[in-house]
Design a protein around this motif. Structure first.
Motif, PDB file in Angstrom:
ATOM      1  N   SER A   1       0.847  -1.208   0.000  1.00  0.00           N
ATOM      2  CA  SER A   1       0.000   0.000   0.000  1.00  0.00           C
ATOM      3  C   SER A   1       0.877   1.251   0.000  1.00  0.00           C
ATOM      4  CB  SER A   1      -0.871   0.043   1.261  1.00  0.00           C
ATOM      5  OG  SER A   1      -1.931  -0.868   1.160  1.00  0.00           O
ATOM      6  N   PRO A   2       0.271   2.425  -0.280  1.00  0.00           N
ATOM      7  CA  PRO A   2       1.040   3.669  -0.134  1.00  0.00           C
ATOM      8  C   PRO A   2       1.347   3.937   1.346  1.00  0.00           C
ATOM      9  CG  PRO A   2      -0.998   4.024  -1.373  1.00  0.00           C
ATOM     10  CD  PRO A   2      -1.081   2.655  -0.789  1.00  0.00           C
ATOM     11  N   PRO A   3       2.400   4.730   1.637  1.00  0.00           N
ATOM     12  CA  PRO A   3       2.816   4.935   3.031  1.00  0.00           C
ATOM     13  C   PRO A   3       1.689   5.379   3.977  1.00  0.00           C
ATOM     14  CG  PRO A   3       4.356   6.019   1.518  1.00  0.00           C
ATOM     15  CD  PRO A   3       3.303   5.399   0.677  1.00  0.00           C
TER      16      PRO A   3
ATOM     17  N   PRO B   1       7.045  -0.711   7.041  1.00  0.00           N
ATOM     18  CA  PRO B   1       7.670   0.588   6.833  1.00  0.00           C
ATOM     19  C   PRO B   1       6.585   1.649   6.995  1.00  0.00           C
ATOM     20  CG  PRO B   1       7.360  -0.536   4.730  1.00  0.00           C
ATOM     21  CD  PRO B   1       6.874  -1.472   5.791  1.00  0.00           C
ATOM     22  N   VAL B   2       6.890   2.719   7.709  1.00  0.00           N
ATOM     23  CA  VAL B   2       5.920   3.817   7.881  1.00  0.00           C
ATOM     24  C   VAL B   2       6.657   5.134   7.664  1.00  0.00           C
ATOM     25  CG1 VAL B   2       4.420   2.604   9.524  1.00  0.00           C
ATOM     26  CG2 VAL B   2       6.310   4.021  10.397  1.00  0.00           C
ATOM     27  N   SER B   3       5.904   6.200   7.484  1.00  0.00           N
ATOM     28  CA  SER B   3       6.493   7.528   7.394  1.00  0.00           C
ATOM     29  C   SER B   3       7.235   7.813   8.696  1.00  0.00           C
ATOM     30  CB  SER B   3       5.390   8.568   7.220  1.00  0.00           C
ATOM     31  OG  SER B   3       4.621   8.299   6.067  1.00  0.00           O
TER      32      SER B   3
ATOM     33  N   ALA C   1       7.718  10.572  10.115  1.00  0.00           N
ATOM     34  CA  ALA C   1       6.919  11.522  10.903  1.00  0.00           C
ATOM     35  C   ALA C   1       5.781  10.805  11.630  1.00  0.00           C
ATOM     36  CB  ALA C   1       6.353  12.619  10.017  1.00  0.00           C
ATOM     37  N   PHE C   2       5.242   9.765  11.017  1.00  0.00           N
ATOM     38  CA  PHE C   2       4.182   8.994  11.673  1.00  0.00           C
ATOM     39  C   PHE C   2       4.757   8.297  12.905  1.00  0.00           C
ATOM     40  CE2 PHE C   2       2.094   4.947  12.459  1.00  0.00           C
ATOM     41  CZ  PHE C   2       0.775   5.351  12.631  1.00  0.00           C
ATOM     42  N   TYR C   3       5.974   7.748  12.774  1.00  0.00           N
ATOM     43  CA  TYR C   3       6.623   7.174  13.967  1.00  0.00           C
ATOM     44  C   TYR C   3       6.717   8.253  15.051  1.00  0.00           C
ATOM     45  CZ  TYR C   3       9.974   5.832  17.396  1.00  0.00           C
ATOM     46  OH  TYR C   3      10.558   5.610  18.618  1.00  0.00           O
ATOM     47  N   GLY C   4       7.182   9.449  14.648  1.00  0.00           N
ATOM     48  CA  GLY C   4       7.340  10.542  15.618  1.00  0.00           C
ATOM     49  C   GLY C   4       6.051  10.849  16.359  1.00  0.00           C
ATOM     50  N   MET C   5       4.938  10.780  15.651  1.00  0.00           N
ATOM     51  CA  MET C   5       3.638  11.117  16.256  1.00  0.00           C
ATOM     52  C   MET C   5       3.069   9.963  17.087  1.00  0.00           C
ATOM     53  SD  MET C   5       1.783  13.314  13.253  1.00  0.00           S
ATOM     54  CE  MET C   5       2.572  12.776  11.766  1.00  0.00           C
ATOM     55  N   ASN C   6       3.654   8.757  16.923  1.00  0.00           N
ATOM     56  CA  ASN C   6       3.119   7.569  17.609  1.00  0.00           C
ATOM     57  C   ASN C   6       4.227   6.779  18.297  1.00  0.00           C
ATOM     58  OD1 ASN C   6       0.106   7.315  16.514  1.00  0.00           O
ATOM     59  ND2 ASN C   6       1.424   7.992  14.844  1.00  0.00           N
ATOM     60  N   HIS C   7       5.276   7.496  18.733  1.00  0.00           N
ATOM     61  CA  HIS C   7       6.482   6.806  19.212  1.00  0.00           C
ATOM     62  C   HIS C   7       6.236   5.963  20.463  1.00  0.00           C
ATOM     63  CE1 HIS C   7       7.494   9.832  22.425  1.00  0.00           C
ATOM     64  NE2 HIS C   7       6.602  10.479  21.722  1.00  0.00           N
TER      65      HIS C   7
ATOM     66  N   PRO D   1      21.728  13.837   6.573  1.00  0.00           N
ATOM     67  CA  PRO D   1      20.836  12.996   5.765  1.00  0.00           C
ATOM     68  C   PRO D   1      19.385  13.188   6.221  1.00  0.00           C
ATOM     69  CG  PRO D   1      22.451  11.656   6.975  1.00  0.00           C
ATOM     70  CD  PRO D   1      22.564  13.045   7.491  1.00  0.00           C
ATOM     71  N   PHE D   2      18.450  12.762   5.374  1.00  0.00           N
ATOM     72  CA  PHE D   2      17.039  12.834   5.765  1.00  0.00           C
ATOM     73  C   PHE D   2      16.425  11.440   5.714  1.00  0.00           C
ATOM     74  CE2 PHE D   2      12.516  13.602   5.348  1.00  0.00           C
ATOM     75  CZ  PHE D   2      12.330  14.507   6.391  1.00  0.00           C
ATOM     76  N   VAL D   3      15.657  11.107   6.755  1.00  0.00           N
ATOM     77  CA  VAL D   3      15.018   9.783   6.847  1.00  0.00           C
ATOM     78  C   VAL D   3      13.522   9.939   6.565  1.00  0.00           C
ATOM     79  CG1 VAL D   3      14.555   7.812   8.358  1.00  0.00           C
ATOM     80  CG2 VAL D   3      16.722   9.042   8.561  1.00  0.00           C
ATOM     81  N   TYR D   4      13.080   9.397   5.433  1.00  0.00           N
ATOM     82  CA  TYR D   4      11.669   9.508   5.021  1.00  0.00           C
ATOM     83  C   TYR D   4      10.815   8.431   5.677  1.00  0.00           C
ATOM     84  CZ  TYR D   4      14.075  12.184   1.512  1.00  0.00           C
ATOM     85  OH  TYR D   4      14.886  13.100   0.901  1.00  0.00           O
ATOM     86  N   ALA D   5      11.370   7.223   5.722  1.00  0.00           N
ATOM     87  CA  ALA D   5      10.571   6.096   6.231  1.00  0.00           C
ATOM     88  C   ALA D   5      11.424   5.222   7.149  1.00  0.00           C
ATOM     89  CB  ALA D   5      10.031   5.269   5.072  1.00  0.00           C
ATOM     90  N   LEU D   6      10.754   4.598   8.102  1.00  0.00           N
ATOM     91  CA  LEU D   6      11.382   3.672   9.056  1.00  0.00           C
ATOM     92  C   LEU D   6      10.578   2.387   9.043  1.00  0.00           C
ATOM     93  CD1 LEU D   6      11.539   6.166  12.054  1.00  0.00           C
ATOM     94  CD2 LEU D   6      13.558   5.214  10.910  1.00  0.00           C
ATOM     95  N   TRP D   7      11.237   1.273   9.323  1.00  0.00           N
ATOM     96  CA  TRP D   7      10.495   0.034   9.561  1.00  0.00           C
ATOM     97  C   TRP D   7      10.210  -0.023  11.055  1.00  0.00           C
ATOM     98  CZ3 TRP D   7      12.756   0.445   4.974  1.00  0.00           C
ATOM     99  CH2 TRP D   7      12.269  -0.310   3.917  1.00  0.00           C
ATOM    100  N   VAL D   8       8.962  -0.271  11.406  1.00  0.00           N
ATOM    101  CA  VAL D   8       8.599  -0.291  12.826  1.00  0.00           C
ATOM    102  C   VAL D   8       7.776  -1.537  13.151  1.00  0.00           C
ATOM    103  CG1 VAL D   8       8.565   2.245  12.992  1.00  0.00           C
ATOM    104  CG2 VAL D   8       6.439   1.012  12.516  1.00  0.00           C
ATOM    105  N   VAL D   9       7.697  -1.829  14.438  1.00  0.00           N
ATOM    106  CA  VAL D   9       6.840  -2.912  14.920  1.00  0.00           C
ATOM    107  C   VAL D   9       6.015  -2.346  16.083  1.00  0.00           C
ATOM    108  CG1 VAL D   9       8.630  -3.816  16.497  1.00  0.00           C
ATOM    109  CG2 VAL D   9       6.804  -5.336  15.714  1.00  0.00           C
ATOM    110  N   GLN D  10       4.792  -2.812  16.203  1.00  0.00           N
ATOM    111  CA  GLN D  10       3.985  -2.412  17.365  1.00  0.00           C
ATOM    112  C   GLN D  10       4.681  -2.921  18.617  1.00  0.00           C
ATOM    113  OE1 GLN D  10       0.378  -4.498  16.727  1.00  0.00           O
ATOM    114  NE2 GLN D  10      -0.527  -2.909  15.456  1.00  0.00           N
TER     115      GLN D  10
END
Ligand SMILES: C=C(O[C@@H]1C=C(C(=O)O)C=C[C@H]1O)C(=O)O
Length: 280
Positions: free
Chosen positions: A37-39, A55-57, A59-65, A178-187
């Motif tokens: 799916s799209p990010p 993988p998520v945005s 910024a989404f990780y930042g908002m749900n860290h 550098p700039f990080v657009y996306a990260l791989w995350v786990v709940q």
């Protein structure tokens, strides 16, 4: 979610294809199911608990860290030009105050990055979010449009806009980072309950990526065919797009989060936390 099956997101752009090469070519075990799916859709799915790992945005990780853990050494990043995250504009970057900026609905990180760049320049544009997959999607009154992924590289945006700003380059010029657009995350919850499954999936990703870079000519060829682009263009793309997460990228990531907080785009500070399979 079925106990034995790990549902995992996959960004449906070519950007992460070196990371998925091995998984796409025989490594995928039957206990992992990929959901492409799209990010922004993947962001929503992991927030709603429909997938456990993705993988998520960034910024989404930042908002749900608080609910998520970062999987070590994986990202979608650039050190300068990224090519697939662009602000197309009919005005110079310093002349966007009060103008109409349309932001693709598929992004969270690049949306925050545009807002941060504007805030740093003390400009307040009018923002709207919507579908930006092809040139026909751009409404007439729009002065600038932010596009990500395959569409950024495949549509004739120059026929509608005068300037093309590569946001990876804008960030790098301003910060040297550098700039990080996306990260791989786990709940976090899933990682606590299934640490071995997460560690095993992570090892598969490392193997898969190693295979991808060992077969990079094939990855480039496939990407070029899919998007109908020159192989030399896709070659340049994968040279600029980096899929690890080393110390300088973590520094760029934390600097991004701190800047978003300083400018009031984030309401709280982000505590960057990693899944640490080998520390237990
Ligand atoms: C480099 C890219 O980074 C992406 C940008 C994202 C965002 O803005 O939220 C999320 C994931 C990545 O796909 C790209 O889309 O090509």
């Amino acid at each position: 979610m079925k106990e034995s099956t790990l549902l995992m997101g996959k960004i449906d752009y070519i950007n992460a294809s070196p990371v998925y090469y091995g998984l796409d070519n025989g490594l995928l075990p039957d206990w992992i199911k990929m959901v492409p799916s799209p990010p922004a859709v993947l962001n929503g799915m992991i927030r709603d608990g429909k997938i456990a790992m993705s993988p998520v945005s960034s910024a989404f990780y930042g908002m749900n860290h608080k609910e998520l853990l970062i999987l070590p050494d994986l990202s979608i990043s650039s050190h300068g030009d990224v090519m697939s995250v662009v602000l197309m504009s009919n005005y110079p970057l310093d002349d966007l105050h009060g103008r109409n900026i349309m932001l693709t609905r598929e992004s969270a990180t690049s949306v925050c990055l545009v807002k941060l760049i504007m805030a740093q320049k003390q400009m307040v544009p009018e923002y709207r979010t919507g579908k930006l997959k092809c040139i026909e999607d751009v409404p007439e009154d729009v002065d600038a449009a932010m596009i990500i992924g395959d569409a950024a590289m495949t549509q004739p945006w120059e026929s509608r806009f005068k300037y093309r700003f590569d946001l990876g380059q804008v960030w790098h010029k301003a910060t040297g980072l550098p700039f990080v657009y996306a990260l791989w995350v786990v709940q976090k919850k899933y990682a606590q309950q299934h640490p071995h499954a997460v560690a095993a999936a992570l090892d598969l990703f490392y193997q898969s990526r190693r295979m991808g870079y060992d077969h990079i000519r094939q990855v480039i060829k496939k990407g070029a065919q899919k998007l109908n682009l020159e192989e030399s263009y896709v070659d340049r793309y994968f040279k600029g797009l980096i899929c690890d997460l080393d110390a300088p990228k973590i520094k760029g990531l934390t600097y991004f989060f701190d800047s978003l907080y300083r400018h009031g785009i984030f309401s709280e500070k982000v505590d960057v936390q990693f899944f640490a399979p080998y520390l237990k």
